[in-house]
Design a protein around this motif. Sequence first.
Motif, PDB file in Angstrom:
ATOM      1  N   PHE A  23       0.892  -1.509   0.028  1.00 56.36           N
ATOM      2  CA  PHE A  23       0.240  -0.210   0.032  1.00 56.36           C
ATOM      3  C   PHE A  23       0.846   1.379   0.137  1.00 56.36           C
ATOM      4  N   GLU A  24       1.997   1.015   0.152  1.00 59.65           N
ATOM      5  CA  GLU A  24       3.055   2.350   0.178  1.00 59.65           C
ATOM      6  C   GLU A  24       3.367   2.861  -1.110  1.00 59.65           C
ATOM      7  N   ARG A  25       3.435   4.165  -1.514  1.00 65.49           N
ATOM      8  CA  ARG A  25       3.812   4.491  -2.567  1.00 65.49           C
ATOM      9  C   ARG A  25       5.269   4.606  -2.774  1.00 65.49           C
ATOM     10  N   VAL A  26       5.739   4.629  -4.013  1.00 67.17           N
ATOM     11  CA  VAL A  26       7.192   5.036  -4.133  1.00 67.17           C
ATOM     12  C   VAL A  26       7.340   6.420  -4.048  1.00 67.17           C
ATOM     13  N   ARG A  27       8.568   6.620  -3.443  1.00 73.78           N
ATOM     14  CA  ARG A  27       8.852   8.171  -3.339  1.00 73.78           C
ATOM     15  C   ARG A  27      10.033   8.540  -3.821  1.00 73.78           C
ATOM     16  N   ALA A  28      10.169   9.685  -4.283  1.00 77.86           N
ATOM     17  CA  ALA A  28      11.542  10.131  -5.218  1.00 77.86           C
ATOM     18  C   ALA A  28      12.586  10.366  -3.964  1.00 77.86           C
ATOM     19  N   GLY A  29      13.824   9.997  -4.510  1.00 75.42           N
ATOM     20  CA  GLY A  29      14.904  10.181  -3.666  1.00 75.42           C
ATOM     21  C   GLY A  29      15.882  11.287  -4.454  1.00 75.42           C
ATOM     22  N   GLN A  30      17.050  11.271  -4.195  1.00 77.14           N
ATOM     23  CA  GLN A  30      18.055  12.285  -4.452  1.00 77.14           C
ATOM     24  C   GLN A  30      18.650  11.856  -5.998  1.00 77.14           C
ATOM     25  N   VAL A  31      18.632  12.699  -6.924  1.00 77.50           N
ATOM     26  CA  VAL A  31      19.087  12.343  -8.235  1.00 77.50           C
ATOM     27  C   VAL A  31      20.570  12.969  -8.167  1.00 77.50           C
ATOM     28  N   SER A  32      21.515  11.940  -8.325  1.00 74.43           N
ATOM     29  CA  SER A  32      22.867  12.485  -8.235  1.00 74.43           C
ATOM     30  C   SER A  32      23.472  13.320  -9.630  1.00 74.43           C
ATOM     31  N   PRO A  33      24.377  13.930  -9.841  1.00 78.45           N
ATOM     32  CA  PRO A  33      24.705  14.792 -10.755  1.00 78.45           C
ATOM     33  C   PRO A  33      24.814  13.877 -12.254  1.00 78.45           C
ATOM     34  N   GLN A  34      24.808  14.483 -13.264  1.00 80.76           N
ATOM     35  CA  GLN A  34      24.986  13.841 -14.530  1.00 80.76           C
ATOM     36  C   GLN A  34      26.284  12.916 -14.651  1.00 80.76           C
ATOM     37  N   ARG A  35      26.352  11.777 -15.446  1.00 83.33           N
ATOM     38  CA  ARG A  35      27.717  11.198 -15.519  1.00 83.33           C
ATOM     39  C   ARG A  35      28.144  11.395 -16.807  1.00 83.33           C
ATOM     40  N   PRO A  36      29.586  11.699 -16.743  1.00 79.77           N
ATOM     41  CA  PRO A  36      30.287  11.995 -18.042  1.00 79.77           C
ATOM     42  C   PRO A  36      30.396  11.093 -18.960  1.00 79.77           C
ATOM     43  N   VAL A  37      30.553  11.427 -20.275  1.00 83.66           N
ATOM     44  CA  VAL A  37      30.804  10.656 -21.385  1.00 83.66           C
ATOM     45  C   VAL A  37      32.216  10.933 -21.795  1.00 83.66           C
ATOM     46  N   PRO A  38      33.118   9.916 -22.105  1.00 81.03           N
ATOM     47  CA  PRO A  38      34.297  10.525 -22.673  1.00 81.03           C
ATOM     48  C   PRO A  38      34.347  10.808 -23.884  1.00 81.03           C
ATOM     49  N   ASP A  39      35.442  11.677 -24.326  1.00 81.81           N
ATOM     50  CA  ASP A  39      35.661  11.662 -25.740  1.00 81.81           C
ATOM     51  C   ASP A  39      35.820  10.399 -26.581  1.00 81.81           C
ATOM     52  N   GLY A  40      35.400  10.501 -27.951  1.00 76.65           N
ATOM     53  CA  GLY A  40      35.687   9.267 -28.799  1.00 76.65           C
ATOM     54  C   GLY A  40      34.375   8.458 -28.908  1.00 76.65           C
ATOM     55  N   VAL A  41      33.502   8.760 -28.009  1.00 77.02           N
ATOM     56  CA  VAL A  41      32.186   7.927 -28.062  1.00 77.02           C
ATOM     57  C   VAL A  41      31.289   8.453 -29.093  1.00 77.02           C
ATOM     58  N   GLU A  42      30.644   7.605 -29.893  1.00 78.33           N
ATOM     59  CA  GLU A  42      29.888   7.950 -31.249  1.00 78.33           C
ATOM     60  C   GLU A  42      28.466   8.456 -30.411  1.00 78.33           C
ATOM     61  N   LEU A  43      28.054   9.805 -30.594  1.00 77.28           N
ATOM     62  CA  LEU A  43      26.865  10.331 -29.776  1.00 77.28           C
ATOM     63  C   LEU A  43      25.802  10.572 -30.956  1.00 77.28           C
ATOM     64  N   PRO A  44      24.515  10.267 -30.318  1.00 76.25           N
ATOM     65  CA  PRO A  44      23.138  10.566 -31.084  1.00 76.25           C
ATOM     66  C   PRO A  44      23.155  11.989 -31.149  1.00 76.25           C
ATOM     67  N   HIS A  45      22.467  12.545 -32.016  1.00 73.32           N
ATOM     68  CA  HIS A  45      22.434  14.068 -32.391  1.00 73.32           C
ATOM     69  C   HIS A  45      21.772  15.033 -31.096  1.00 73.32           C
ATOM     70  N   TYR A  46      20.994  14.226 -30.069  1.00 71.31           N
ATOM     71  CA  TYR A  46      20.581  15.107 -28.974  1.00 71.31           C
ATOM     72  C   TYR A  46      21.501  15.085 -27.627  1.00 71.31           C
ATOM     73  N   ALA A  47      22.781  14.391 -27.967  1.00 70.15           N
ATOM     74  CA  ALA A  47      23.696  13.972 -26.667  1.00 70.15           C
ATOM     75  C   ALA A  47      24.151  15.419 -25.913  1.00 70.15           C
ATOM     76  N   ALA A  48      24.581  16.403 -26.849  1.00 68.08           N
ATOM     77  CA  ALA A  48      24.958  17.483 -26.282  1.00 68.08           C
ATOM     78  C   ALA A  48      23.785  18.811 -25.745  1.00 68.08           C
ATOM     79  N   GLU A  49      22.875  18.763 -26.776  1.00 70.13           N
ATOM     80  CA  GLU A  49      21.827  19.772 -26.137  1.00 70.13           C
ATOM     81  C   GLU A  49      20.444  19.128 -25.950  1.00 70.13           C
ATOM     82  N   GLY A  50      20.292  17.860 -25.938  1.00 70.77           N
ATOM     83  CA  GLY A  50      19.068  17.355 -25.443  1.00 70.77           C
ATOM     84  C   GLY A  50      18.156  17.314 -26.686  1.00 70.77           C
ATOM     85  N   GLY A  51      16.689  17.242 -26.519  1.00 74.20           N
ATOM     86  CA  GLY A  51      15.835  17.321 -27.677  1.00 74.20           C
ATOM     87  C   GLY A  51      15.488  15.762 -28.027  1.00 74.20           C
ATOM     88  N   ARG A  52      14.127  15.894 -29.013  1.00 71.49           N
ATOM     89  CA  ARG A  52      13.526  14.630 -29.180  1.00 71.49           C
ATOM     90  C   ARG A  52      14.064  14.072 -30.383  1.00 71.49           C
TER      91      ARG A  52
END
Length: 315
Positions: A23-52
């Motif tokens: 009967f308990e609802r899930v409650r949000a916890g703390q969200v940690s900072p975003q994890r880095p992606v090293p150079d050289g990884v092939e990125l999708p178009h939204y990786a830098a700026e966001g977007g759909r």
Amino acid sequence: MRPNDACFCGSGRKFKRCHAPSFERVRAGQVSPQRPVPDGVELPHYAAEGGRSRRDVPDVHPPETIEAMRRTGAAAAEILRTVGDAIAPGVTTEELDRICHEACLAAGGYPSPLNYGEPSYPKSICTSVNEVICHGIPDSRALRDGDIVNLDVTLFREGVHGDTNATWGVGTIDDLSRRLVRVTRECLEKGIEAVRPGRPTSDIGQAIQAHAEAEGFSVVRAFTGHGVAHEFHTGLHILHYFEPRDARVVMEPGMTFTIEPMIALGAWQHRLWDDEWTAVTTDGRRTAQFEHTLVVTDDGADILTLHPDGRWSGH
Ligand code: MF3
Ligand code: CO
Ligand code: CO
């Protein structure tokens, strides 16, 4: 009913040790900072700026693209298995995100959820616990004995996405939750069996809805399967319930999309948390989900997100 009363179900156990957790609802916890992606990884178009995603793109692909999707899909399935192996009471969803993020990079790919969408998604996996339908954001909440949790992994590599998810029980789960997870997996199986060139996409939802409702469960309407290849989500929607208007969209060999039914114990209606991602049922009852990325073949479907050992993840 008070925590120390005997549970209403007649188990003889204290309510707090028996049915109270459901009967308990899930409650949000703390969200940690975003994890880095090293150079050289092939990125999708939204990786830098966001977007759909770009929606207006083809859904039928040549054999080279299908083979790339099969390789990326198999790697996504291995990552899903790896993250799933870490599920245990006391483990935070944030820890599961770390494992997924590192496994995607180790596989030479990019975790597709990271920075996707509007507002941009902050993590590398979706972790959806209990009444969270989908898109749960990993945070400091520790998994508890009796929870169910869906892990949704998408890997971008060789210019294509492989999108797959599964639901696990944490520790010992109640019988109804176990049945929900089993029936949801069967719904995905039945959806895949309904894939056939020349047939309308509405066959898929029809098969899924029939099975879910025969078991007394309901089908979430607001989130659907989708075309996927170079883009994460194309304009092709694969509904998990019957919609006669979809009888006009015909499956063709080489077409790639996901099927990812979300099945609810109670109400299928959802609401969003303030984070604008986390979708929960309005009645707080549980849902489960399984997902594969598929290609339509000459006589049915091939699962592109199959683990090399052929077994599906989850319970
Ligand atoms: N993997 C999810 C799906 O099956 C989409 C997640 S979008 C995200 O379509 F941004 F939340 F990651
Ligand atoms: Co998907
Ligand atoms: Co997914």
